[in-house]
Design a protein around this motif. Structure first.
Motif, PDB file in Angstrom:
ATOM      1  N   HIS A 118       0.861  -1.184   0.000  1.00 51.22           N
ATOM      2  CA  HIS A 118       0.000   0.000   0.000  1.00 51.22           C
ATOM      3  C   HIS A 118       0.895   1.231   0.000  1.00 51.22           C
ATOM      4  O   HIS A 118       1.206   1.780   1.047  1.00 51.22           O
ATOM      5  CB  HIS A 118      -0.914  -0.009   1.225  1.00 51.22           C
ATOM      6  CG  HIS A 118      -1.849  -1.173   1.254  1.00 51.22           C
ATOM      7  ND1 HIS A 118      -3.090  -1.162   0.668  1.00 51.22           N
ATOM      8  CD2 HIS A 118      -1.703  -2.419   1.765  1.00 51.22           C
ATOM      9  CE1 HIS A 118      -3.681  -2.326   0.835  1.00 51.22           C
ATOM     10  NE2 HIS A 118      -2.852  -3.111   1.499  1.00 51.22           N
TER      11      HIS A 118
ATOM     12  N   ALA B 262       3.246 -14.105   8.989  1.00 46.30           N
ATOM     13  CA  ALA B 262       2.596 -13.613  10.210  1.00 46.30           C
ATOM     14  C   ALA B 262       1.458 -12.644   9.885  1.00 46.30           C
ATOM     15  O   ALA B 262       1.358 -12.159   8.749  1.00 46.30           O
ATOM     16  CB  ALA B 262       3.645 -12.914  11.084  1.00 46.30           C
ATOM     17  N   ASN B 263       0.642 -12.343  10.878  1.00 47.70           N
ATOM     18  CA  ASN B 263      -0.429 -11.355  10.711  1.00 47.70           C
ATOM     19  C   ASN B 263       0.140 -10.040  10.185  1.00 47.70           C
ATOM     20  O   ASN B 263       1.178  -9.574  10.665  1.00 47.70           O
ATOM     21  CB  ASN B 263      -1.112 -11.053  12.061  1.00 47.70           C
ATOM     22  CG  ASN B 263      -2.060 -12.153  12.501  1.00 47.70           C
ATOM     23  OD1 ASN B 263      -1.966 -12.647  13.619  1.00 47.70           O
ATOM     24  ND2 ASN B 263      -2.966 -12.549  11.633  1.00 47.70           N
ATOM     25  N   GLY B 264      -0.553  -9.472   9.225  1.00 48.07           N
ATOM     26  CA  GLY B 264      -0.154  -8.162   8.702  1.00 48.07           C
ATOM     27  C   GLY B 264       1.081  -8.186   7.830  1.00 48.07           C
ATOM     28  O   GLY B 264       1.613  -7.136   7.472  1.00 48.07           O
ATOM     29  N   ARG B 265       1.542  -9.381   7.466  1.00 47.89           N
ATOM     30  CA  ARG B 265       2.791  -9.465   6.692  1.00 47.89           C
ATOM     31  C   ARG B 265       2.578  -9.123   5.220  1.00 47.89           C
ATOM     32  O   ARG B 265       3.499  -8.669   4.541  1.00 47.89           O
ATOM     33  CB  ARG B 265       3.363 -10.892   6.816  1.00 47.89           C
ATOM     34  CG  ARG B 265       4.763 -11.038   6.278  1.00 47.89           C
ATOM     35  CD  ARG B 265       5.813 -10.325   7.112  1.00 47.89           C
ATOM     36  NE  ARG B 265       6.140 -11.095   8.294  1.00 47.89           N
ATOM     37  CZ  ARG B 265       6.470 -10.555   9.461  1.00 47.89           C
ATOM     38  NH1 ARG B 265       6.499  -9.241   9.607  1.00 47.89           N
ATOM     39  NH2 ARG B 265       6.765 -11.311  10.483  1.00 47.89           N
ATOM     40  N   GLY B 266       1.340  -9.377   4.686  1.00 46.57           N
ATOM     41  CA  GLY B 266       1.125  -9.006   3.281  1.00 46.57           C
ATOM     42  C   GLY B 266       0.536 -10.101   2.414  1.00 46.57           C
ATOM     43  O   GLY B 266       0.627 -10.039   1.191  1.00 46.57           O
ATOM     44  N   LYS B 267      -0.128 -11.086   3.031  1.00 48.62           N
ATOM     45  CA  LYS B 267      -0.712 -12.180   2.254  1.00 48.62           C
ATOM     46  C   LYS B 267      -1.936 -11.695   1.452  1.00 48.62           C
ATOM     47  O   LYS B 267      -2.008 -11.916   0.244  1.00 48.62           O
ATOM     48  CB  LYS B 267      -1.127 -13.340   3.197  1.00 48.62           C
ATOM     49  CG  LYS B 267       0.053 -13.912   3.985  1.00 48.62           C
ATOM     50  CD  LYS B 267      -0.359 -15.016   4.945  1.00 48.62           C
ATOM     51  CE  LYS B 267      -1.261 -14.557   6.067  1.00 48.62           C
ATOM     52  NZ  LYS B 267      -0.668 -13.545   6.977  1.00 48.62           N
ATOM     53  N   SER B 268      -2.876 -11.041   2.152  1.00 51.44           N
ATOM     54  CA  SER B 268      -4.078 -10.564   1.443  1.00 51.44           C
ATOM     55  C   SER B 268      -3.709  -9.505   0.416  1.00 51.44           C
ATOM     56  O   SER B 268      -4.298  -9.445  -0.674  1.00 51.44           O
ATOM     57  CB  SER B 268      -5.091  -9.973   2.432  1.00 51.44           C
ATOM     58  OG  SER B 268      -5.474 -10.935   3.374  1.00 51.44           O
ATOM     59  N   THR B 269      -2.732  -8.670   0.753  1.00 51.04           N
ATOM     60  CA  THR B 269      -2.321  -7.613  -0.183  1.00 51.04           C
ATOM     61  C   THR B 269      -1.745  -8.240  -1.458  1.00 51.04           C
ATOM     62  O   THR B 269      -1.947  -7.715  -2.558  1.00 51.04           O
ATOM     63  CB  THR B 269      -1.291  -6.677   0.496  1.00 51.04           C
ATOM     64  OG1 THR B 269      -1.852  -6.216   1.728  1.00 51.04           O
ATOM     65  CG2 THR B 269      -0.962  -5.470  -0.370  1.00 51.04           C
TER      66      THR B 269
ATOM     67  N   GLN C 273     -11.692 -13.602   2.206  1.00 47.04           N
ATOM     68  CA  GLN C 273     -11.880 -14.033   3.606  1.00 47.04           C
ATOM     69  C   GLN C 273     -13.310 -13.835   4.052  1.00 47.04           C
ATOM     70  O   GLN C 273     -13.839 -14.588   4.832  1.00 47.04           O
ATOM     71  CB  GLN C 273     -10.943 -13.241   4.514  1.00 47.04           C
ATOM     72  CG  GLN C 273      -9.633 -13.937   4.769  1.00 47.04           C
ATOM     73  CD  GLN C 273      -8.787 -13.178   5.772  1.00 47.04           C
ATOM     74  OE1 GLN C 273      -9.223 -12.881   6.865  1.00 47.04           O
ATOM     75  NE2 GLN C 273      -7.571 -12.866   5.385  1.00 47.04           N
TER      76      GLN C 273
ATOM     77  N   GLU D 154      -7.111 -17.573   3.156  1.00 45.64           N
ATOM     78  CA  GLU D 154      -7.413 -18.307   4.395  1.00 45.64           C
ATOM     79  C   GLU D 154      -8.721 -19.105   4.292  1.00 45.64           C
ATOM     80  O   GLU D 154      -9.657 -18.884   5.069  1.00 45.64           O
ATOM     81  CB  GLU D 154      -7.460 -17.344   5.589  1.00 45.64           C
ATOM     82  CG  GLU D 154      -6.101 -16.721   5.860  1.00 45.64           C
ATOM     83  CD  GLU D 154      -6.097 -15.821   7.079  1.00 45.64           C
ATOM     84  OE1 GLU D 154      -6.843 -16.105   8.026  1.00 45.64           O
ATOM     85  OE2 GLU D 154      -5.357 -14.832   7.069  1.00 45.64           O
TER      86      GLU D 154
ATOM     87  N   HIS E 190      -2.794 -19.724   7.971  1.00 50.88           N
ATOM     88  CA  HIS E 190      -2.030 -19.563   9.212  1.00 50.88           C
ATOM     89  C   HIS E 190      -1.637 -20.912   9.779  1.00 50.88           C
ATOM     90  O   HIS E 190      -1.086 -20.983  10.874  1.00 50.88           O
ATOM     91  CB  HIS E 190      -2.857 -18.784  10.249  1.00 50.88           C
ATOM     92  CG  HIS E 190      -2.853 -17.314   9.992  1.00 50.88           C
ATOM     93  ND1 HIS E 190      -1.708 -16.561   9.992  1.00 50.88           N
ATOM     94  CD2 HIS E 190      -3.855 -16.463   9.702  1.00 50.88           C
ATOM     95  CE1 HIS E 190      -2.002 -15.312   9.715  1.00 50.88           C
ATOM     96  NE2 HIS E 190      -3.304 -15.226   9.531  1.00 50.88           N
TER      97      HIS E 190
HETATM   98  N1  ATP Z   1      -6.162  -0.450   2.851  1.00 50.52           N
HETATM   99  C1  ATP Z   1      -4.956  -0.387   3.397  1.00 50.52           C
HETATM  100  N2  ATP Z   1      -4.255   0.767   3.418  1.00 50.52           N
HETATM  101  C2  ATP Z   1      -3.026   0.838   3.945  1.00 50.52           C
HETATM  102  N3  ATP Z   1      -2.378  -0.203   4.492  1.00 50.52           N
HETATM  103  C3  ATP Z   1      -3.023  -1.379   4.496  1.00 50.52           C
HETATM  104  C4  ATP Z   1      -4.337  -1.548   3.959  1.00 50.52           C
HETATM  105  N4  ATP Z   1      -4.717  -2.837   4.106  1.00 50.52           N
HETATM  106  C5  ATP Z   1      -3.678  -3.462   4.719  1.00 50.52           C
HETATM  107  N5  ATP Z   1      -2.674  -2.590   4.960  1.00 50.52           N
HETATM  108  C6  ATP Z   1      -1.389  -2.907   5.587  1.00 50.52           C
HETATM  109  O1  ATP Z   1      -0.648  -3.767   4.708  1.00 50.52           O
HETATM  110  C7  ATP Z   1       0.076  -4.726   5.460  1.00 50.52           C
HETATM  111  C8  ATP Z   1      -0.270  -6.111   4.969  1.00 50.52           C
HETATM  112  O2  ATP Z   1      -1.619  -6.390   5.285  1.00 50.52           O
HETATM  113  P1  ATP Z   1      -2.343  -7.735   4.797  1.00 50.52           P
HETATM  114  O3  ATP Z   1      -3.793  -7.581   5.083  1.00 50.52           O
HETATM  115  O4  ATP Z   1      -1.927  -8.024   3.411  1.00 50.52           O
HETATM  116  O5  ATP Z   1      -1.671  -8.797   5.773  1.00 50.52           O
HETATM  117  P2  ATP Z   1      -2.012 -10.351   5.961  1.00 50.52           P
HETATM  118  O6  ATP Z   1      -0.702 -11.073   5.878  1.00 50.52           O
HETATM  119  O7  ATP Z   1      -3.075 -10.780   5.019  1.00 50.52           O
HETATM  120  O8  ATP Z   1      -2.516 -10.345   7.454  1.00 50.52           O
HETATM  121  P3  ATP Z   1      -3.540 -11.305   8.284  1.00 50.52           P
HETATM  122  O9  ATP Z   1      -2.845 -12.634   8.393  1.00 50.52           O
HETATM  123  O10 ATP Z   1      -3.617 -10.615   9.600  1.00 50.52           O
HETATM  124  O11 ATP Z   1      -4.850 -11.364   7.535  1.00 50.52           O
HETATM  125  C9  ATP Z   1      -0.263  -4.486   6.935  1.00 50.52           C
HETATM  126  O12 ATP Z   1       0.758  -3.731   7.501  1.00 50.52           O
HETATM  127  C10 ATP Z   1      -1.549  -3.692   6.874  1.00 50.52           C
HETATM  128  O13 ATP Z   1      -1.645  -2.833   7.976  1.00 50.52           O
END
Ligand code: ATP
Length: 249
Positions: free
Chosen positions: A14, A37-44, A71, A152, A185
């Motif tokens: 982002h 890990a949580n917030g690492r960037g999988k969904s992104t 999800q 997930e 996870h």
């Molecule tokens: N819309 C957004 N705008 C800015 N930053 C974002 C946005 N969505 C997610 N992020 C940030 O991007 C990073 C990756 O988030 P992401 O959702 O991809 O993680 P994840 O690995 O899927 O996490 P989880 O396992 O908790 O679902 C995180 O630091 C999150 O805070």
């Protein structure tokens, strides 16, 4: 075999890239797990591969269509389950046409594969989180897309339904030669079904390769910061992962 999903020196995130340039390729019949890990960037990553977010650099290509299992999904209307699944057939239905008998048959088959035929006429919004997850997987099944990305897919599922979904992921790849990528996870799920794994690590690092090389005690410790042990059992063909938490009970 040519990859249907190919990522080359990709920068994504982002605004700021989350990782050093990322490269991997998924071929038909292969399954990639994405761990981190949580917030690492999988969904992104999934948002980037499906065009929801623009890439920040590098390239990727997706051939043969892509279907994503998010999800969570909140439909704007009180859709019945069978209509939510029917939406997966959208690219096969011509503009201003009605879905065909074959489209409806495929919906019925997908609901049956997931053991949720009884929910066909229920309001999607009234289902439990796990039931909704199964419906979204049914929607991806009917899409006919070459590439299936699941965010997930087992997170809200009980053990029996986890097995149903992991078996389906395996069938999609091995029987239908689709290319499957799922985030999870549970590293044991990667060991159970994924031929390959992408592991997202701290400080913008990542590992990608065959699951047996990537999903190791050392790498899992690096990814999650907790001690982890890979266990080999006498009467089970796959290894399983045990986190070694030291907590009083
Ligand atoms: N819309 C957004 N705008 C800015 N930053 C974002 C946005 N969505 C997610 N992020 C940030 O991007 C990073 C990756 O988030 P992401 O959702 O991809 O993680 P994840 O690995 O899927 O996490 P989880 O396992 O908790 O679902 C995180 O630091 C999150 O805070």
């Amino acid at each position: 075999m040519t990859a249907s999903l190919s990522v080359s020196e990709l920068l994504y995130g982002h605004g700021q890239p989350l990782f050093s340039p990322l490269s991997f390729a998924c071929q038909p019949g292969k399954i990639w797990a994405v761990l981190g890990a949580n917030g690492r960037g999988k969904s992104t990553l999934l948002d980037t591969l499906t065009g929801v977010l623009p890439a920040l650099g590098g390239q990727f290509s997706v051939d043969g269509g892509v279907s994503v299992v998010p999800q969570s999904f909140r439909p704007a209307f009180a859709w019945q389950v069978q209509d939510v699944v029917l939406m997966g057939r959208a690219r096969h239905v011509a503009l201003f046409s009605q879905p065909s008998a074959d489209d409806r048959q495929q919906v019925a088959k997908a609901l049956s594969q997931l053991n949720i035929s009884a929910l066909a006429q229920q309001n999607f919004g009234t289902l439990s989180g796990g039931q909704q997850q199964l419906v979204m997987i049914a929607r991806a099944l009917v899409s006919g897309s070459q590439n299936i990305l699941l965010d997930e897919p087992c997170s809200a599922l009980d053990l029996a339904n986890q097995q149903v979904v992991l078996q389906l992921i395996s069938d999609l790849a091995h029987r239908q030669q689709r290319s499957v990528l799922f985030t999870t996870h549970d590293p044991t799920h990667a060991l159970q079904v994924a031929s390959h794994t992408l592991m997202l690590l701290p400080e913008g690092k990542w590992l990608a390769g065959e699951t047996d090389d990537v999903v190791t005690d050392r790498h899992l410790h690096q990814a999650y910061g907790v001690p982890v042990r890979t266990l080999t059992l006498d009467d089970y063909p796959r290894q399983v992962i045990a986190p070694l938490f030291s907590i009083e009970r």
